[in-house]
Enzyme design. Structure first.
Site, PDB file in Angstrom:
ATOM      1  N   ASN A 185      52.268 -81.865 -51.959  1.00 27.50           N
ATOM      2  CA  ASN A 185      51.408 -83.195 -51.849  1.00 27.50           C
ATOM      3  C   ASN A 185      50.039 -82.673 -51.687  1.00 27.50           C
ATOM      4  OD1 ASN A 185      52.924 -85.999 -51.492  1.00 27.50           O
ATOM      5  ND2 ASN A 185      54.063 -84.440 -50.486  1.00 27.50           N
ATOM      6  N   GLY A 214      63.740 -84.541 -50.394  1.00 22.77           N
ATOM      7  CA  GLY A 214      62.713 -83.859 -51.084  1.00 22.77           C
ATOM      8  C   GLY A 214      63.299 -82.474 -51.694  1.00 22.77           C
ATOM      9  N   ASP A 271      61.756 -80.040 -52.655  1.00 26.04           N
ATOM     10  CA  ASP A 271      61.211 -78.736 -52.347  1.00 26.04           C
ATOM     11  C   ASP A 271      61.945 -78.388 -50.883  1.00 26.04           C
ATOM     12  OD1 ASP A 271      60.471 -81.161 -50.671  1.00 26.04           O
ATOM     13  OD2 ASP A 271      58.431 -80.196 -49.934  1.00 26.04           O
TER      14      ASP A 271
HETATM   15  N1  ADP Z   1      43.569 -73.292 -49.726  1.00 21.94           N
HETATM   16  C1  ADP Z   1      44.301 -74.217 -49.014  1.00 21.94           C
HETATM   17  N2  ADP Z   1      44.120 -75.551 -49.888  1.00 21.94           N
HETATM   18  C2  ADP Z   1      44.926 -76.398 -49.141  1.00 21.94           C
HETATM   19  N3  ADP Z   1      45.504 -76.540 -48.032  1.00 21.94           N
HETATM   20  C3  ADP Z   1      45.742 -75.457 -47.335  1.00 21.94           C
HETATM   21  C4  ADP Z   1      44.794 -74.261 -47.735  1.00 21.94           C
HETATM   22  N4  ADP Z   1      45.158 -73.304 -46.810  1.00 21.94           N
HETATM   23  C5  ADP Z   1      45.779 -73.547 -45.829  1.00 21.94           C
HETATM   24  N5  ADP Z   1      46.137 -75.279 -46.131  1.00 21.94           N
HETATM   25  C6  ADP Z   1      46.937 -75.969 -45.461  1.00 21.94           C
HETATM   26  O1  ADP Z   1      48.147 -76.217 -45.744  1.00 21.94           O
HETATM   27  C7  ADP Z   1      48.593 -77.414 -45.694  1.00 21.94           C
HETATM   28  C8  ADP Z   1      49.448 -77.807 -46.934  1.00 21.94           C
HETATM   29  O2  ADP Z   1      50.339 -76.913 -47.097  1.00 21.94           O
HETATM   30  P1  ADP Z   1      51.002 -76.575 -48.632  1.00 21.94           P
HETATM   31  O3  ADP Z   1      52.180 -75.776 -48.211  1.00 21.94           O
HETATM   32  O4  ADP Z   1      50.049 -75.799 -49.496  1.00 21.94           O
HETATM   33  O5  ADP Z   1      51.338 -77.906 -48.971  1.00 21.94           O
HETATM   34  P2  ADP Z   1      52.155 -78.766 -50.048  1.00 21.94           P
HETATM   35  O6  ADP Z   1      53.285 -77.928 -50.348  1.00 21.94           O
HETATM   36  O7  ADP Z   1      52.494 -79.881 -49.288  1.00 21.94           O
HETATM   37  O8  ADP Z   1      51.343 -78.815 -51.326  1.00 21.94           O
HETATM   38  C9  ADP Z   1      47.219 -78.293 -45.738  1.00 21.94           C
HETATM   39  O9  ADP Z   1      47.422 -79.546 -44.853  1.00 21.94           O
HETATM   40  C10 ADP Z   1      46.447 -77.338 -44.861  1.00 21.94           C
HETATM   41  O10 ADP Z   1      46.344 -77.605 -43.580  1.00 21.94           O
HETATM   42  C1  PAZ Z   2      58.814 -84.644 -46.877  1.00 18.51           C
HETATM   43  C2  PAZ Z   2      57.892 -84.128 -48.122  1.00 18.51           C
HETATM   44  C3  PAZ Z   2      56.744 -85.234 -48.070  1.00 18.51           C
HETATM   45  C4  PAZ Z   2      57.432 -82.780 -47.986  1.00 18.51           C
HETATM   46  O1  PAZ Z   2      56.313 -82.703 -48.972  1.00 18.51           O
HETATM   47  P1  PAZ Z   2      55.238 -81.569 -48.756  1.00 18.51           P
HETATM   48  O2  PAZ Z   2      54.625 -81.730 -47.502  1.00 18.51           O
HETATM   49  O3  PAZ Z   2      55.822 -80.076 -48.779  1.00 18.51           O
HETATM   50  O4  PAZ Z   2      54.134 -81.719 -49.862  1.00 18.51           O
HETATM   51  C5  PAZ Z   2      58.503 -84.183 -49.331  1.00 18.51           C
HETATM   52  O5  PAZ Z   2      59.857 -83.228 -49.228  1.00 18.51           O
HETATM   53  C6  PAZ Z   2      59.482 -85.426 -49.625  1.00 18.51           C
HETATM   54  O6  PAZ Z   2      58.670 -86.400 -50.200  1.00 18.51           O
HETATM   55  N1  PAZ Z   2      60.589 -85.830 -49.244  1.00 18.51           N
HETATM   56  C7  PAZ Z   2      61.447 -86.989 -49.655  1.00 18.51           C
HETATM   57  C8  PAZ Z   2      62.150 -87.484 -48.287  1.00 18.51           C
HETATM   58  C9  PAZ Z   2      62.978 -86.744 -47.634  1.00 18.51           C
HETATM   59  O7  PAZ Z   2      63.104 -85.538 -47.714  1.00 18.51           O
HETATM   60  O8  PAZ Z   2      63.920 -87.215 -47.080  1.00 18.51           O
HETATM   61  K     K Z   3      56.155 -78.156 -49.961  1.00 19.03           K
END
Ligand code: ADP
Ligand code: PAZ
Ligand code: K
Length: 263
Positions: free
Chosen positions: A9, A109, A111
């Site tokens: 996200n 999700g 992930d």
């Molecule tokens: N360089 C960066 N860019 C964006 N988010 C970062 C960064 N470094 C640390 N963060 C932290 O990581 C969080 C997002 O985690 P991340 O695992 O990258 O997200 P996702 O897998 O949901 O895209 C952000 O909410 C922020 O607090």
């Molecule tokens: C919970 C999440 C928003 C986490 O996403 P992330 O913060 O890693 O970007 C993603 O795994 C998602 O959209 N899940 C769907 C709902 C569920 O896992 O039940």
């Molecule tokens: K993730």
């Protein structure tokens, strides 16, 4: 050679594999739709724009010139970004059906499923994964690869941002601090830090203890953009819990490696 792309996200997470060896990882911003055409026309890795294949990775000369564009295996939790990528000639979209975890529900999700699968296959089940990403998630499975379930809450960064965005006079406050704030704070920034950080830490501790009640001695792995900060705060507040958590930022890629073997 193949690329692993996890669309989270907040950003894109990339892994470059040679067979089952993960040689490089990097993060980039989400892709604008205007870049779609350009991406589809890339024939070699070098053709990829710097927004995708940044110079700090390219300059390591990990791939010979004119290396044909490798397949990109994609796991996304962002439908708008999936739409941009799925027509790309080299992209193969991974789905939950390809992950052999039992008892998954349809809206889980990918992930979470991949990280759990990668963690469990590599370090053994039962396994609980904490993903400190945009959202903070707990996802666990038992010895039989059976999804026990988990929990979803706003992540560390999101808690600070939402509080600012949805209130009239709360400021944006630093998520990164060198020591924990006073529990009972006498100014606004520290009151916000106290509220968010202490409740998050108490919550994480409680989920870990509940997991160990179900599965004594089972492993708990932590990943995600905020894992470093949360672990640091946890070390101050609950060192005995922090000491038992295993950090592994690349769990998603471990999961993709397991699944891609069979593609
Ligand atoms: N360089 C960066 N860019 C964006 N988010 C970062 C960064 N470094 C640390 N963060 C932290 O990581 C969080 C997002 O985690 P991340 O695992 O990258 O997200 P996702 O897998 O949901 O895209 C952000 O909410 C922020 O607090
Ligand atoms: C919970 C999440 C928003 C986490 O996403 P992330 O913060 O890693 O970007 C993603 O795994 C998602 O959209 N899940 C769907 C709902 C569920 O896992 O039940
Ligand atoms: K993730």
């Amino acid at each position: 050679m193949w690329l692993a792309l996890e669309i989270g996200n907040s950003r894109l997470h990339w892994g470059l594999f040679t067979g089952t060896t993960l040689s490089h990882t990097w993060d980039t911003d989400h892709v604008a739709e205007s870049l779609t055409q350009q991406l589809c026309q890339c024939r070699t890795l070098d053709d990829l724009p710097p927004e995708i294949f940044p110079s700090h990775v390219r300059n390591q000369q990990i791939v010979p010139d004119q290396t044909p564009h490798p397949p990109i295996f994609l796991a996304s939790v962002l439908p708008q970004q999936t739409a941009i990528w799925q027509n790309h000639p080299h992209v193969r979209v991974l789905t939950l059906e390809q992950i052999p975890l039992l008892n998954m529900y349809p809206t889980l999700g990918i992930d979470r499923a991949l990280a759990l699968w990668g963690a469990g296959k590599s370090l053994g089940f039962p396994m609980l994964v904490i993903d400190a990403g945009t959202a903070l998630t707990f996802t666990g499975a038992d010895t039989n690869h059976y999804l026990i379930g988990g929990a979803i809450l706003p992540g560390l960064g999101l808690q600070f941002t939402t509080l600012r965005q949805k209130t009239g006079q709360l400021p944006q406050v630093q998520t990164e601090i060198t020591c924990l704030p006073p529990r009972f704070a006498l100014n606004t920034p520290e009151a916000i830090q106290s509220g968010i950080i202490y409740t998050l830490l108490a919550g994480i501790k409680d989920f870990c203890l509940s997991w160990w009640q179900l599965f004594p001695d089972a492993k708990i792995l932590i990943k995600g953009g905020d894992h470093g900060l949360l672990l640091k705060y946890l070390q101050f507040q609950f060192p005995e819990i922090a000491a038992r958590l295993i950090v592994q930022p690349n769990l998603i890629f471990w999961g993709m490696r397991e699944v891609v073997k069979f593609c």
